[in-house]
Each structure stands twice: as structure tokens, then as C-alpha cells.
Design a protein around this motif. Structure first.
Motif: not given
Length: 116
Positions: A1-15
Motif C-alpha cells: 500500500m502507498k499513501k499519495i499526497e498531492a499538493f494542487i491549485r485550489p481551482e483544480k480540486l473539483e476536477d
């Protein structure tokens, strides 16, 4: 198992949420965070003094997935979050030694996958 942490732009959250739902992931955690990197931020004047605002709002998404899903999840997040500009974010992957579903006592992949 792996934990994925993604830091993204707030406007991309819904997509990103739509993509992760299509991948049938069982759960995710979201945090509003502030960060800095190549995007650099901007300068503001507050009461006549110049202030560097280099911590910008980001969204941190955390998901734990079976090893065989890691590349698919990373590829989909990357494709969906990419604008080609500085500040698109980063993805980090961590090993998970164990997972336990508290309600049922299930362990390992059974704890992170859908139950009937």
C-alpha cells in the motif's frame, strides 16, 4: 500500500475529485494548506510597507491505495492538475506498513478497499 499526497491549485480540486471518484477510490482526505515554491507569490503594500506574500493557498489531497493503483492515480492527478505554469503542485508517495478499518478490524488492502 502507498499513501499519495498531492499538493494542487485550489481551482483544480473539483476536477481531481471527479477523477478520483471515477477511479473508485474508497476515501480521501483534504486539507487547505499554504506553501511556497517556484511560483514565488507576489508583493503587497500594507500600511506603506512592502511585504512579500510567498505562501500561497494550496489543497493537499491524501489517499491510500493498493500498490497496483499508484501509477494510475498519479497519472490521472498529474494530467488533471497540470496547467503548465509554476505552482501546479507536487505529488509525494509514501510506503504504508499497515491499515486497519476500525469498524470491522479488516487489515491491509481489505481495510482501504470498498466493502459490501
Amino acid at each position: 500500500m502507498k499513501k499519495i499526497e498531492a499538493f494542487i491549485r485550489p481551482e483544480k480540486l473539483e476536477d481531481i475529485k471527479v477523477i478520483l471518484k471515477k477511479l473508485d477510490l474508497n476515501g480521501m482526505s483534504l486539507s487547505q494548506v499554504m506553501g511556497c515554491g517556484n511560483q514565488k507569490g507576489w508583493k503587497e503594500f500594507i500600511r506603506g510597507a512592502e511585504v512579500d506574500v510567498n505562501f500561497l493557498p494550496k489543497i493537499k489531497i491524501e489517499v491510500v491505495v493498493p500498490d497496483e493503483q499508484v501509477d494510475t492515480v498519479i497519472d490521472h492527478i498529474t494530467e488533471t492538475a497540470r496547467t503548465g505554469e509554476a505552482g501546479d503542485g507536487k505529488i509525494f508517495v509514501f510506503d504504508i506498513a499497515e491499515a486497519v478499518r476500525i469498524r470491522t478490524g479488516e487489515r491491509g488492502n481489505d481495510a482501504i478497499c470498498h466493502t459490501k
